[in-house]
Design an enzyme around this catalytic site. Structure first.
Site, PDB file in Angstrom:
ATOM      1  N   ASN A 152     -10.934 -34.190   5.600  1.00 52.02           N
ATOM      2  CA  ASN A 152     -12.313 -34.361   5.119  1.00 52.02           C
ATOM      3  C   ASN A 152     -12.602 -33.638   3.796  1.00 52.02           C
ATOM      4  O   ASN A 152     -13.425 -34.091   3.019  1.00 52.02           O
ATOM      5  CB  ASN A 152     -13.338 -34.020   6.213  1.00 52.02           C
ATOM      6  CG  ASN A 152     -13.253 -32.605   6.700  1.00 52.02           C
ATOM      7  OD1 ASN A 152     -12.268 -31.908   6.444  1.00 52.02           O
ATOM      8  ND2 ASN A 152     -14.262 -32.151   7.401  1.00 52.02           N
ATOM      9  N   GLU A 251      -9.952 -22.665  12.130  1.00 52.13           N
ATOM     10  CA  GLU A 251     -11.253 -23.186  11.667  1.00 52.13           C
ATOM     11  C   GLU A 251     -11.425 -24.528  12.364  1.00 52.13           C
ATOM     12  O   GLU A 251     -10.816 -25.519  11.966  1.00 52.13           O
ATOM     13  CB  GLU A 251     -11.235 -23.355  10.145  1.00 52.13           C
ATOM     14  CG  GLU A 251     -11.133 -22.055   9.366  1.00 52.13           C
ATOM     15  CD  GLU A 251     -12.397 -21.209   9.440  1.00 52.13           C
ATOM     16  OE1 GLU A 251     -13.438 -21.715   9.902  1.00 52.13           O
ATOM     17  OE2 GLU A 251     -12.331 -20.031   9.056  1.00 52.13           O
ATOM     18  N   CYS A 285     -17.393 -30.286   9.162  1.00 50.32           N
ATOM     19  CA  CYS A 285     -17.530 -29.448  10.360  1.00 50.32           C
ATOM     20  C   CYS A 285     -18.898 -28.766  10.379  1.00 50.32           C
ATOM     21  O   CYS A 285     -19.410 -28.415  11.423  1.00 50.32           O
ATOM     22  CB  CYS A 285     -16.426 -28.400  10.377  1.00 50.32           C
ATOM     23  SG  CYS A 285     -16.360 -27.455   8.860  1.00 50.32           S
ATOM     24  N   GLU A 459     -12.455 -17.491   6.642  1.00 46.41           N
ATOM     25  CA  GLU A 459     -11.828 -17.859   5.363  1.00 46.41           C
ATOM     26  C   GLU A 459     -12.823 -17.584   4.244  1.00 46.41           C
ATOM     27  O   GLU A 459     -14.029 -17.778   4.424  1.00 46.41           O
ATOM     28  CB  GLU A 459     -11.429 -19.335   5.370  1.00 46.41           C
ATOM     29  CG  GLU A 459     -10.234 -19.591   6.272  1.00 46.41           C
ATOM     30  CD  GLU A 459      -9.646 -20.993   6.133  1.00 46.41           C
ATOM     31  OE1 GLU A 459     -10.411 -21.932   5.885  1.00 46.41           O
ATOM     32  OE2 GLU A 459      -8.422 -21.129   6.294  1.00 46.41           O
TER      33      GLU A 459
HETATM   34  P1  NAP Z   1      -7.383 -33.049  13.587  1.00 50.41           P
HETATM   35  O1  NAP Z   1      -7.142 -34.367  14.217  1.00 50.41           O
HETATM   36  O2  NAP Z   1      -7.456 -31.864  14.473  1.00 50.41           O
HETATM   37  O3  NAP Z   1      -6.211 -32.862  12.519  1.00 50.41           O
HETATM   38  C1  NAP Z   1      -6.182 -31.760  11.640  1.00 50.41           C
HETATM   39  C2  NAP Z   1      -4.771 -31.583  11.142  1.00 50.41           C
HETATM   40  O4  NAP Z   1      -3.935 -31.227  12.238  1.00 50.41           O
HETATM   41  C3  NAP Z   1      -4.147 -32.849  10.546  1.00 50.41           C
HETATM   42  O5  NAP Z   1      -3.321 -32.480   9.479  1.00 50.41           O
HETATM   43  C4  NAP Z   1      -3.343 -33.383  11.710  1.00 50.41           C
HETATM   44  O6  NAP Z   1      -2.304 -34.254  11.372  1.00 50.41           O
HETATM   45  C5  NAP Z   1      -2.809 -32.084  12.298  1.00 50.41           C
HETATM   46  N1  NAP Z   1      -2.334 -32.185  13.679  1.00 50.41           N
HETATM   47  C6  NAP Z   1      -2.813 -32.941  14.689  1.00 50.41           C
HETATM   48  N2  NAP Z   1      -2.094 -32.729  15.804  1.00 50.41           N
HETATM   49  C7  NAP Z   1      -1.136 -31.806  15.502  1.00 50.41           C
HETATM   50  C8  NAP Z   1      -0.092 -31.178  16.229  1.00 50.41           C
HETATM   51  N3  NAP Z   1       0.120 -31.434  17.516  1.00 50.41           N
HETATM   52  N4  NAP Z   1       0.693 -30.302  15.592  1.00 50.41           N
HETATM   53  C9  NAP Z   1       0.482 -30.010  14.285  1.00 50.41           C
HETATM   54  N5  NAP Z   1      -0.490 -30.590  13.528  1.00 50.41           N
HETATM   55  C10 NAP Z   1      -1.300 -31.473  14.143  1.00 50.41           C
HETATM   56  O7  NAP Z   1      -8.708 -33.042  12.711  1.00 50.41           O
HETATM   57  P2  NAP Z   1      -9.159 -34.072  11.595  1.00 50.41           P
HETATM   58  O8  NAP Z   1      -9.624 -35.312  12.263  1.00 50.41           O
HETATM   59  O9  NAP Z   1      -8.137 -34.187  10.520  1.00 50.41           O
HETATM   60  O10 NAP Z   1     -10.401 -33.275  10.953  1.00 50.41           O
HETATM   61  C11 NAP Z   1     -11.640 -33.266  11.527  1.00 50.41           C
HETATM   62  C12 NAP Z   1     -11.868 -32.015  12.366  1.00 50.41           C
HETATM   63  O11 NAP Z   1     -11.663 -30.860  11.568  1.00 50.41           O
HETATM   64  C13 NAP Z   1     -13.299 -31.902  12.877  1.00 50.41           C
HETATM   65  O12 NAP Z   1     -13.307 -31.449  14.201  1.00 50.41           O
HETATM   66  C14 NAP Z   1     -13.909 -30.858  11.952  1.00 50.41           C
HETATM   67  O13 NAP Z   1     -15.015 -30.184  12.496  1.00 50.41           O
HETATM   68  C15 NAP Z   1     -12.750 -29.953  11.720  1.00 50.41           C
HETATM   69  N6  NAP Z   1     -12.952 -29.158  10.497  1.00 50.41           N
HETATM   70  C16 NAP Z   1     -13.238 -27.835  10.633  1.00 50.41           C
HETATM   71  C17 NAP Z   1     -13.459 -27.071   9.499  1.00 50.41           C
HETATM   72  C18 NAP Z   1     -13.780 -25.607   9.617  1.00 50.41           C
HETATM   73  O14 NAP Z   1     -13.666 -24.920   8.609  1.00 50.41           O
HETATM   74  N7  NAP Z   1     -14.173 -25.092  10.763  1.00 50.41           N
HETATM   75  C19 NAP Z   1     -13.389 -27.651   8.225  1.00 50.41           C
HETATM   76  C20 NAP Z   1     -13.101 -28.999   8.129  1.00 50.41           C
HETATM   77  C21 NAP Z   1     -12.873 -29.747   9.282  1.00 50.41           C
HETATM   78  P3  NAP Z   1      -2.249 -35.718  12.095  1.00 50.41           P
HETATM   79  O15 NAP Z   1      -3.509 -36.400  11.711  1.00 50.41           O
HETATM   80  O16 NAP Z   1      -1.022 -36.350  11.592  1.00 50.41           O
HETATM   81  O17 NAP Z   1      -2.189 -35.524  13.569  1.00 50.41           O
END
Ligand code: NAP
Length: 479
Positions: A152, A251, A285, A459
């Site tokens: 994102n 995060e 997020c 962070e």
């Molecule tokens: P996600 O599905 O959890 O994926 C995040 C990252 O993790 C991607 O690079 C993903 O790659 C990787 N990943 C997934 N499964 C994994 C595994 N088993 N082992 C290692 N890596 C793995 O999240 P997203 O859909 O990309 O992002 C949206 C989420 O991020 C929302 O929940 C949002 O709130 C959160 N977010 C939080 C913050 C914060 O600072 N708190 C900031 C931005 C976003 P793959 O897609 O290839 O699985």
């Protein structure tokens, strides 16, 4: 696109995946394939790990001033290339160009901030209570890190981790999200140009995240995981990190409450709502997920918000005048559609939007729902789209209880003109960050992060570098 790297970046060199695999990168505005990038397997990530481990000792000895200057140069290069990087980001992620430019500048600020922090890593010295023993404290880099980022904020989520890791003297492997690998590859090229030694940063793009990351976390050579993504994936990675006792920063997801009291300035509240809801098309997020509005102002607030949301222009992020780009992919849009359908079935009134447009691309219109049943699924699910769900309240204690009634605790927003109430309510919210009469909290100089299931650690800010440092205590008896 022609100059953007599409290979893996390992040991300072651009290489194909060992098995020659590639994966497509799509434009979410058209559904068309932009290009293919290397798709790393376990062998490639092992090579990246070797490079990071080999580079660690010498990198840790590098003068803080040298690390600082690399970050400063990278900051300046990014600022010289805002337009180029913004176009790249918009093409792979969809956000409108003005927002992409804003993210590039925000991302660069993390490098400037941590270039300043690199030379302020302190230690300590003291006489222990017995009067005989002395204590010398020094700070050491934690060691090779695995950095995993979401799609994102393709650039800023990377610089928010890479900046402090470089400043602290850590080497790293960055695994960006498969939807948005190009911004991270462009960033690696910039850091190389800025003089980052080979092996300090390695970037592996992959569609096989689980398969390639688990051996790294369990293997014992990676000493730190910094992850930004969903709570669901965060839990899996925490479990995998337990084996080798890997230090973690998490995060994770949010479910931000947005509280509008009867004494709020409604102009300020609606401006705040537009930012907290519509930044990044709601794919943040920090996005306001639940709007709790006092019943005496709910109708007026809903009407004004619907008017502002309805006036936004939806379209491809590269087109002039567009305010709202496409969502990241068909899965993301289907989730938003289902959540809206569920709320409407339970009696929510659609004040604006709510209808998926015809045609290519993953577009969804800005939507305001009023009279939402608190049992609706979107009240306890991250919507991750341009949908504002309004529920009403009458009593301060009641709204604080409802706002806290969630496993998440990243951010909350409070709108009131009363100082007492502002402080009282902010202090009672179970969140890591509060926006008081503002819809934006993100700032590189402030500690960003959540409590409860929204994460561990912070962070940015002064504490951001701490996540990448260990203490070493030297005991010195004086005879
Ligand atoms: P996600 O599905 O959890 O994926 C995040 C990252 O993790 C991607 O690079 C993903 O790659 C990787 N990943 C997934 N499964 C994994 C595994 N088993 N082992 C290692 N890596 C793995 O999240 P997203 O859909 O990309 O992002 C949206 C989420 O991020 C929302 O929940 C949002 O709130 C959160 N977010 C939080 C913050 C914060 O600072 N708190 C900031 C931005 C976003 P793959 O897609 O290839 O699985």
């Amino acid at each position: 696109m022609t100059d953007t790297p599409t290979q893996l970046f390992i040991g300072g060199t651009w290489v194909d995946a060992a098995d020659g695999a590639t994966m497509p990168v799509d434009d979410p505005a058209t559904g068309e394939i932009l290009c293919h990038v290397a798709d790393a397997g376990a062998k490639d990530t092992r090579l990246a790990e070797d490079a990071a481990v080999q580079a660690q000792e010498e990198w840790a000895r590098t003068a803080p001033r040298a690390r600082s200057e690399i970050l400063r140069r990278a900051y300046e290069i990014i600022l010289d290339r805002v337009d180029e990087l913004a176009h790249l980001m918009t093409s792979e992620m969809g956000k409108p160009l003005p927002e992409a430019r804003g993210e590039v500048a925000y991302a660069a600020e993390f490098f400037r901030w941590f270039s300043e922090e690199a030379v302020r890593i302190d230690g300590g010295a003291g006489i222990l209570p017995d009067g005989r023993n002395r204590m010398l404290l020094s700070r050491r880099p934690v060691g090779p890190c695995l950095l995993i980022t979401p799609w994102n904020f393709p650039l800023a989520m990377g610089t928010r981790k890479i900046g402090p890791a470089i400043a602290a003297g850590c080497t790293m492997i960055l695994k960006p999200a498969p939807q948005t690998p190009l911004s991270s590859l462009a960033l690696a090229a910039i850091l190389k140009e800025a003089g980052l030694p080979d092996g300090v940063l390695n970037v592996v793009t992959t569609s096989r995240a689980g398969e390639v990351c688990e051996p790294l976390l369990r293997g014992g050579r990676i000493r730190k995981l910094s992850f930004t993504g969903s709570t669901q994936v965060g839990r899996i990675l925490l479990a995998q990190s337990a084996d080798a006792v890997v230090r973690t920063s998490m995060e994770l997801g949010g479910n931000a409450p947005f509280l509008v009291f009867d004494d709020a300035d409604l102009d300020v509240a609606v401006d705040g709502a537009m930012l907290a809801k519509m930044r990044n098309m709601g794919e943040a997020c920090t996005a306001a997920n639940r709007f709790f509005v006092h019943s005496s102002v709910a109708e007026e607030f809903g009407r004004r918000l619907a008017e502002r949301m309805g006036a936004l222009v939806v379209g491809p992020g590269t087109r002039d005048g567009v305010d709202v780009g496409p969502l990241i992919d068909a899965t993301g849009r289907a989730k938003v559609e289902e959540l809206v359908a569920d709320a409407v079935e339970r009696g929510a009134e659609v004040l604006v939007g709510g209808r998926t447009p015809e045609g290519p691309g993953c577009f969804y219109p800005p939507t305001v729902l009023a009279g939402v049943d608190p049992e609706s699924r979107l009240m306890d699910t991250e919507i991750f789209g341009p949908v504002a769900a309004i529920v009403t309240f009458d009593d301060e204690d009641e709204v604080v209880r409802r706002a806290n009634d969630t496993p998440w605790g990243l951010v909350g927003y409070v709108f009131t003109e009363g100082l007492d109430r502002a402080l009282r309510v902010s202090e009672r919210l179970e969140v890591g960050m509060v926006g008081l009469n503002t819809g934006l909290v993100s700032n590189p100089a402030a500690p960003f992060g959540g409590v409860k299931q929204s994460g561990l650690g912070r962070e940015g800010g002064r504490v951001g570098i701490e996540e990448f440092l260990e203490y070493q205590y030297l005991a010195v008896p004086v005879r």
